[in-house]
Design a protein around this motif. Sequence first.
Motif, PDB file in Angstrom:
ATOM      1  N   ALA A  23       0.841  -1.189   0.000  1.00 21.91           N
ATOM      2  CA  ALA A  23       0.000   0.000   0.000  1.00 21.91           C
ATOM      3  C   ALA A  23       0.878   1.241   0.000  1.00 21.91           C
ATOM      4  CB  ALA A  23      -0.918  -0.007   1.215  1.00 21.91           C
ATOM      5  N   ALA A  24       0.601   2.155  -0.905  1.00 19.46           N
ATOM      6  CA  ALA A  24       1.414   3.351  -1.066  1.00 19.46           C
ATOM      7  C   ALA A  24       0.619   4.612  -0.777  1.00 19.46           C
ATOM      8  CB  ALA A  24       1.985   3.422  -2.477  1.00 19.46           C
ATOM      9  N   SER A  25       1.300   5.589  -0.241  1.00 19.15           N
ATOM     10  CA  SER A  25       0.713   6.904  -0.037  1.00 19.15           C
ATOM     11  C   SER A  25       1.447   7.896  -0.930  1.00 19.15           C
ATOM     12  CB  SER A  25       0.803   7.338   1.423  1.00 19.15           C
ATOM     13  OG  SER A  25       2.156   7.455   1.840  1.00 19.15           O
ATOM     14  N   GLY A  26       0.761   8.955  -1.312  1.00 18.20           N
ATOM     15  CA  GLY A  26       1.373   9.941  -2.187  1.00 18.20           C
ATOM     16  C   GLY A  26       0.519  10.179  -3.422  1.00 18.20           C
ATOM     17  N   ARG A  27       0.336  11.420  -3.758  1.00 19.70           N
ATOM     18  CA  ARG A  27      -0.554  11.766  -4.864  1.00 19.70           C
ATOM     19  C   ARG A  27       0.012  11.432  -6.231  1.00 19.70           C
ATOM     20  NH1 ARG A  27      -0.214  18.410  -4.464  1.00 19.70           N
ATOM     21  NH2 ARG A  27       2.053  18.574  -4.794  1.00 19.70           N
ATOM     22  N   THR A  28       1.315  11.168  -6.322  1.00 18.07           N
ATOM     23  CA  THR A  28       1.949  10.863  -7.593  1.00 18.07           C
ATOM     24  C   THR A  28       2.315   9.390  -7.735  1.00 18.07           C
ATOM     25  OG1 THR A  28       4.149  11.478  -6.754  1.00 18.07           O
ATOM     26  CG2 THR A  28       2.851  13.196  -7.834  1.00 18.07           C
ATOM     27  N   PHE A  29       1.669   8.517  -6.976  1.00 22.78           N
ATOM     28  CA  PHE A  29       1.956   7.091  -7.000  1.00 22.78           C
ATOM     29  C   PHE A  29       1.943   6.530  -8.423  1.00 22.78           C
ATOM     30  CE2 PHE A  29       0.064   2.818  -7.234  1.00 22.78           C
ATOM     31  CZ  PHE A  29       1.075   2.079  -6.640  1.00 22.78           C
ATOM     32  N   SER A  30       0.970   6.895  -9.210  1.00 16.79           N
ATOM     33  CA  SER A  30       0.809   6.336 -10.541  1.00 16.79           C
ATOM     34  C   SER A  30       1.913   6.731 -11.513  1.00 16.79           C
ATOM     35  CB  SER A  30      -0.552   6.738 -11.124  1.00 16.79           C
ATOM     36  OG  SER A  30      -0.645   8.146 -11.286  1.00 16.79           O
ATOM     37  N   ARG A  31       2.790   7.643 -11.135  1.00 15.71           N
ATOM     38  CA  ARG A  31       3.882   8.084 -11.994  1.00 15.71           C
ATOM     39  C   ARG A  31       5.153   7.268 -11.800  1.00 15.71           C
ATOM     40  NH1 ARG A  31       3.466  14.727 -11.505  1.00 15.71           N
ATOM     41  NH2 ARG A  31       1.247  14.890 -12.050  1.00 15.71           N
ATOM     42  N   TYR A  32       5.170   6.375 -10.827  1.00 20.47           N
ATOM     43  CA  TYR A  32       6.376   5.634 -10.486  1.00 20.47           C
ATOM     44  C   TYR A  32       6.269   4.161 -10.829  1.00 20.47           C
ATOM     45  CZ  TYR A  32       7.444   9.729  -7.601  1.00 20.47           C
ATOM     46  OH  TYR A  32       7.702  11.000  -7.146  1.00 20.47           O
ATOM     47  N   ALA A  33       7.339   3.637 -11.426  1.00 25.46           N
ATOM     48  CA  ALA A  33       7.477   2.196 -11.528  1.00 25.46           C
ATOM     49  C   ALA A  33       7.637   1.629 -10.119  1.00 25.46           C
ATOM     50  CB  ALA A  33       8.693   1.835 -12.377  1.00 25.46           C
ATOM     51  N   MET A  34       7.203   0.393  -9.916  1.00 26.99           N
ATOM     52  CA  MET A  34       7.281  -0.247  -8.610  1.00 26.99           C
ATOM     53  C   MET A  34       8.016  -1.571  -8.723  1.00 26.99           C
ATOM     54  SD  MET A  34       5.716   1.844  -6.531  1.00 26.99           S
ATOM     55  CE  MET A  34       5.509   0.773  -5.091  1.00 26.99           C
ATOM     56  N   GLY A  35       8.781  -1.893  -7.700  1.00 23.80           N
ATOM     57  CA  GLY A  35       9.551  -3.126  -7.722  1.00 23.80           C
ATOM     58  C   GLY A  35       9.424  -3.928  -6.445  1.00 23.80           C
ATOM     59  N   TRP A  36       9.777  -5.198  -6.557  1.00 21.07           N
ATOM     60  CA  TRP A  36       9.860  -6.092  -5.408  1.00 21.07           C
ATOM     61  C   TRP A  36      11.268  -6.672  -5.337  1.00 21.07           C
ATOM     62  CZ3 TRP A  36       6.253  -6.818  -1.650  1.00 21.07           C
ATOM     63  CH2 TRP A  36       4.954  -6.408  -1.922  1.00 21.07           C
ATOM     64  N   PHE A  37      11.828  -6.687  -4.132  1.00 15.89           N
ATOM     65  CA  PHE A  37      13.128  -7.270  -3.862  1.00 15.89           C
ATOM     66  C   PHE A  37      12.994  -8.214  -2.680  1.00 15.89           C
ATOM     67  CE2 PHE A  37      13.879  -3.383  -6.086  1.00 15.89           C
ATOM     68  CZ  PHE A  37      15.051  -3.558  -6.824  1.00 15.89           C
ATOM     69  N   ARG A  38      13.973  -9.077  -2.501  1.00 16.55           N
ATOM     70  CA  ARG A  38      13.956  -9.959  -1.345  1.00 16.55           C
ATOM     71  C   ARG A  38      15.370 -10.165  -0.828  1.00 16.55           C
ATOM     72  NH1 ARG A  38      12.470 -15.845  -4.124  1.00 16.55           N
ATOM     73  NH2 ARG A  38      14.547 -16.277  -5.012  1.00 16.55           N
ATOM     74  N   GLN A  39      15.461 -10.524   0.452  1.00 14.72           N
ATOM     75  CA  GLN A  39      16.753 -10.783   1.062  1.00 14.72           C
ATOM     76  C   GLN A  39      16.621 -11.899   2.085  1.00 14.72           C
ATOM     77  OE1 GLN A  39      18.723  -7.410   2.918  1.00 14.72           O
ATOM     78  NE2 GLN A  39      20.714  -8.350   2.525  1.00 14.72           N
ATOM     79  N   ALA A  40      17.410 -12.939   1.896  1.00 15.34           N
ATOM     80  CA  ALA A  40      17.454 -14.054   2.820  1.00 15.34           C
ATOM     81  C   ALA A  40      18.675 -13.903   3.723  1.00 15.34           C
ATOM     82  CB  ALA A  40      17.525 -15.374   2.054  1.00 15.34           C
ATOM     83  N   PRO A  41      18.656 -14.505   4.918  1.00 12.07           N
ATOM     84  CA  PRO A  41      19.804 -14.411   5.822  1.00 12.07           C
ATOM     85  C   PRO A  41      21.084 -14.896   5.152  1.00 12.07           C
ATOM     86  CG  PRO A  41      17.915 -15.277   6.988  1.00 12.07           C
ATOM     87  CD  PRO A  41      17.539 -15.248   5.533  1.00 12.07           C
ATOM     88  N   GLY A  42      22.143 -14.108   5.245  1.00  4.81           N
ATOM     89  CA  GLY A  42      23.415 -14.481   4.668  1.00  4.81           C
ATOM     90  C   GLY A  42      23.524 -14.268   3.176  1.00  4.81           C
ATOM     91  N   LYS A  43      22.503 -13.687   2.561  1.00  6.42           N
ATOM     92  CA  LYS A  43      22.521 -13.455   1.119  1.00  6.42           C
ATOM     93  C   LYS A  43      22.333 -11.974   0.813  1.00  6.42           C
ATOM     94  CE  LYS A  43      20.656 -18.000  -0.126  1.00  6.42           C
ATOM     95  NZ  LYS A  43      19.582 -18.711  -0.885  1.00  6.42           N
ATOM     96  N   GLU A  44      22.730 -11.583  -0.385  1.00 10.21           N
ATOM     97  CA  GLU A  44      22.555 -10.211  -0.833  1.00 10.21           C
ATOM     98  C   GLU A  44      21.099  -9.958  -1.205  1.00 10.21           C
ATOM     99  OE1 GLU A  44      27.000  -9.715  -2.873  1.00 10.21           O
ATOM    100  OE2 GLU A  44      25.186  -9.518  -4.076  1.00 10.21           O
ATOM    101  N   ARG A  45      20.708  -8.693  -1.171  1.00  4.58           N
ATOM    102  CA  ARG A  45      19.379  -8.331  -1.613  1.00  4.58           C
ATOM    103  C   ARG A  45      19.242  -8.645  -3.097  1.00  4.58           C
ATOM    104  NH1 ARG A  45      17.412  -2.389  -0.284  1.00  4.58           N
ATOM    105  NH2 ARG A  45      19.197  -1.937  -1.652  1.00  4.58           N
ATOM    106  N   GLU A  46      18.127  -9.233  -3.477  1.00  6.76           N
ATOM    107  CA  GLU A  46      17.934  -9.760  -4.813  1.00  6.76           C
ATOM    108  C   GLU A  46      16.713  -9.153  -5.473  1.00  6.76           C
ATOM    109  OE1 GLU A  46      17.522 -14.231  -6.803  1.00  6.76           O
ATOM    110  OE2 GLU A  46      16.773 -13.864  -4.775  1.00  6.76           O
ATOM    111  N   PHE A  47      16.847  -8.785  -6.718  1.00 10.07           N
ATOM    112  CA  PHE A  47      15.723  -8.279  -7.499  1.00 10.07           C
ATOM    113  C   PHE A  47      14.745  -9.401  -7.786  1.00 10.07           C
ATOM    114  CE2 PHE A  47      13.949  -7.703 -11.829  1.00 10.07           C
ATOM    115  CZ  PHE A  47      13.152  -6.590 -11.589  1.00 10.07           C
ATOM    116  N   VAL A  48      13.469  -9.143  -7.574  1.00  8.97           N
ATOM    117  CA  VAL A  48      12.418 -10.115  -7.851  1.00  8.97           C
ATOM    118  C   VAL A  48      11.697  -9.766  -9.141  1.00  8.97           C
ATOM    119  CG1 VAL A  48      10.236 -11.114  -7.063  1.00  8.97           C
ATOM    120  CG2 VAL A  48      12.094 -10.699  -5.428  1.00  8.97           C
ATOM    121  N   GLY A  49      11.194  -8.546  -9.219  1.00  9.29           N
ATOM    122  CA  GLY A  49      10.477  -8.095 -10.394  1.00  9.29           C
ATOM    123  C   GLY A  49      10.051  -6.657 -10.241  1.00  9.29           C
TER     124      GLY A  49
END
Length: 126
Positions: A23-49
């Motif tokens: 859930a996002a707040s901000g009047r310009t939300f629709s102007r931004y691309a959005m992404g998902w990342f994940r991070q497991a213990p002992g691993k680097e942050r990873e791009f999901v999509g």
Amino acid sequence: QVQLVESGGGLVQAGGSLRLSCAASGRTFSRYAMGWFRQAPGKEREFVGAISAKGDSTSYAGSMKGRFTISRDNAKNTVYLQMNNLKPEDTAVYYCAAADRYYYHVPTTSSEFGSWGQGTQVTVSS
């Protein structure tokens, strides 16, 4: 500029499904691309999509393609990550992020995102 709150994480058996919400707040939300990342213990942050501002283009990491789907509802200021056929290696904290500016391409690196949520834990048992 954009405040993000993830939800929907939890414990699921291998082969199961979960849908994460951001859930996002901000009047310009629709102007931004959005992404998902994940991070497991002992691993680097990873791009999901990621998904473009208008929702007409998406990009996924190879290991997620075919199992995960990103969508958005700009009228509700919400981005989703549908995760199917989950595997134990999917266990991680999942983060939602908003791009730091308007991009003509779908951003896929951490440096292209300026706002981040607090993360939600996803645990997949075998």
